[in-house]
Design a protein around this motif. Sequence first.
Motif, PDB file in Angstrom:
ATOM      1  N   ILE A   1       0.853  -1.188   0.000  1.00 52.86           N
ATOM      2  CA  ILE A   1       0.000   0.000   0.000  1.00 52.86           C
ATOM      3  C   ILE A   1       0.886   1.234   0.000  1.00 52.86           C
ATOM      4  O   ILE A   1       1.861   1.308   0.762  1.00 52.86           O
ATOM      5  N   VAL A   2       0.559   2.203  -0.873  1.00 47.48           N
ATOM      6  CA  VAL A   2       1.230   3.501  -0.851  1.00 47.48           C
ATOM      7  C   VAL A   2       0.183   4.543  -0.494  1.00 47.48           C
ATOM      8  O   VAL A   2      -0.684   4.878  -1.300  1.00 47.48           O
ATOM      9  N   ASP A   3       0.256   5.036   0.730  1.00 39.82           N
ATOM     10  CA  ASP A   3      -0.713   6.020   1.219  1.00 39.82           C
ATOM     11  C   ASP A   3      -0.064   6.775   2.365  1.00 39.82           C
ATOM     12  O   ASP A   3       0.536   6.168   3.248  1.00 39.82           O
ATOM     13  N   ASP A   4      -0.178   8.112   2.349  1.00 40.86           N
ATOM     14  CA  ASP A   4       0.473   8.895   3.398  1.00 40.86           C
ATOM     15  C   ASP A   4      -0.405   9.071   4.634  1.00 40.86           C
ATOM     16  O   ASP A   4      -0.076   9.869   5.523  1.00 40.86           O
ATOM     17  N   HIS A   5      -1.511   8.347   4.702  1.00 36.78           N
ATOM     18  CA  HIS A   5      -2.321   8.277   5.918  1.00 36.78           C
ATOM     19  C   HIS A   5      -2.133   6.893   6.531  1.00 36.78           C
ATOM     20  O   HIS A   5      -2.571   5.891   5.948  1.00 36.78           O
ATOM     21  N   ALA A   6      -1.506   6.837   7.680  1.00 37.18           N
ATOM     22  CA  ALA A   6      -1.172   5.546   8.290  1.00 37.18           C
ATOM     23  C   ALA A   6      -2.399   4.690   8.557  1.00 37.18           C
ATOM     24  O   ALA A   6      -2.336   3.455   8.530  1.00 37.18           O
ATOM     25  N   LEU A   7      -3.546   5.327   8.804  1.00 36.39           N
ATOM     26  CA  LEU A   7      -4.759   4.575   9.120  1.00 36.39           C
ATOM     27  C   LEU A   7      -5.202   3.678   7.967  1.00 36.39           C
ATOM     28  O   LEU A   7      -5.822   2.638   8.196  1.00 36.39           O
ATOM     29  N   ILE A   8      -4.883   4.072   6.735  1.00 38.25           N
ATOM     30  CA  ILE A   8      -5.285   3.257   5.582  1.00 38.25           C
ATOM     31  C   ILE A   8      -4.560   1.917   5.616  1.00 38.25           C
ATOM     32  O   ILE A   8      -5.160   0.853   5.399  1.00 38.25           O
ATOM     33  N   GLY A   9      -3.267   1.965   5.903  1.00 36.28           N
ATOM     34  CA  GLY A   9      -2.514   0.720   6.009  1.00 36.28           C
ATOM     35  C   GLY A   9      -3.017  -0.148   7.155  1.00 36.28           C
ATOM     36  O   GLY A   9      -3.108  -1.374   7.029  1.00 36.28           O
ATOM     37  N   LEU A  10      -3.386   0.505   8.247  1.00 35.67           N
ATOM     38  CA  LEU A  10      -3.886  -0.245   9.406  1.00 35.67           C
ATOM     39  C   LEU A  10      -5.255  -0.859   9.123  1.00 35.67           C
ATOM     40  O   LEU A  10      -5.595  -1.912   9.666  1.00 35.67           O
ATOM     41  N   ALA A  11      -6.032  -0.199   8.273  1.00 33.50           N
ATOM     42  CA  ALA A  11      -7.376  -0.696   7.976  1.00 33.50           C
ATOM     43  C   ALA A  11      -7.377  -1.764   6.889  1.00 33.50           C
ATOM     44  O   ALA A  11      -8.078  -2.784   7.004  1.00 33.50           O
ATOM     45  N   ILE A  12      -6.608  -1.536   5.824  1.00 28.84           N
ATOM     46  CA  ILE A  12      -6.642  -2.446   4.684  1.00 28.84           C
ATOM     47  C   ILE A  12      -5.608  -3.564   4.792  1.00 28.84           C
ATOM     48  O   ILE A  12      -5.821  -4.672   4.285  1.00 28.84           O
ATOM     49  N   GLY A  13      -4.508  -3.279   5.474  1.00 28.94           N
ATOM     50  CA  GLY A  13      -3.471  -4.297   5.640  1.00 28.94           C
ATOM     51  C   GLY A  13      -4.004  -5.622   6.173  1.00 28.94           C
ATOM     52  O   GLY A  13      -3.727  -6.687   5.597  1.00 28.94           O
ATOM     53  N   PRO A  14      -4.787  -5.613   7.251  1.00 25.40           N
ATOM     54  CA  PRO A  14      -5.317  -6.881   7.783  1.00 25.40           C
ATOM     55  C   PRO A  14      -6.223  -7.616   6.804  1.00 25.40           C
ATOM     56  O   PRO A  14      -6.267  -8.853   6.799  1.00 25.40           O
ATOM     57  N   LEU A  15      -6.959  -6.867   5.957  1.00 21.63           N
ATOM     58  CA  LEU A  15      -7.786  -7.525   4.940  1.00 21.63           C
ATOM     59  C   LEU A  15      -6.911  -8.363   4.013  1.00 21.63           C
ATOM     60  O   LEU A  15      -7.254  -9.501   3.659  1.00 21.63           O
ATOM     61  N   ILE A  16      -5.787  -7.776   3.622  1.00 23.27           N
ATOM     62  CA  ILE A  16      -4.860  -8.461   2.719  1.00 23.27           C
ATOM     63  C   ILE A  16      -4.205  -9.643   3.427  1.00 23.27           C
ATOM     64  O   ILE A  16      -4.099 -10.748   2.877  1.00 23.27           O
ATOM     65  N   GLU A  17      -3.793  -9.423   4.667  1.00 23.83           N
ATOM     66  CA  GLU A  17      -3.092 -10.471   5.418  1.00 23.83           C
ATOM     67  C   GLU A  17      -3.944 -11.715   5.622  1.00 23.83           C
ATOM     68  O   GLU A  17      -3.434 -12.839   5.653  1.00 23.83           O
TER      69      GLU A  17
END
Length: 215
Positions: A9-25
């Motif tokens: 994920i490339v996004d300068d809002h850390a919350l996006i990685g925290l929200a979408i990362g687990p979906l991917i994992e």
Amino acid sequence: MGGRFSVAIVDDHALIGLAIGPLIEHSDDLVFLGAVRSVTALRQGELHPDLVVLDLMLRDGTTPADNVQVLRDRGAQVLVLTSGEDCYLVREALRTDALGVVRKSAPPAAILAAIQRAARGELFVDAEWAVTVDADPDLESAPLTDRERDVLALYASGIGAKQVATQLGISENTVNDHLKRIKLAYQRLGRPAPTKVELYRRGVEDGFLPVPGRR
């Protein structure tokens, strides 16, 4: 990776990685490589994902077109993530080689489905995507004949030239001639479509193919 696709994920809002990362994992067919703040950071981190989920509006001064080009040059597919706040930038993203645009406000299941499709190299389109395309004043439709539209619709649906020929009652050579003319027409409009995925995109943009979920 045993048939699994790597995603960053490339996004300068850390919350996006925290929200979408687990979906991917938690997806059996995806591997999450992490989230970074910019395309430059992705390059510096030597990450080489199969797919990059790219924020439309990064605050580092880069443009969607430039970012998509850099990522495609590195061999990554791209799915653009947006809040839908800037129609001009959304249209810019749709003119790139990105495989689609998905809203951050979409249900988690819809976001994951879009990521899975893009990771497989499939174009992601929905009704909202089509509305943006419809509103694009710079999108000039290709002047295709009725037969060329038939060939485009069948070929872009996923079948081969031989099957298209059988369904239309014409020769395979004739189908290939039609495809050459179709690609040339889009090339002349500055909307090249050298691959089947890009032909599908052009067909949807011009209304020759239906948009999933749109009546």
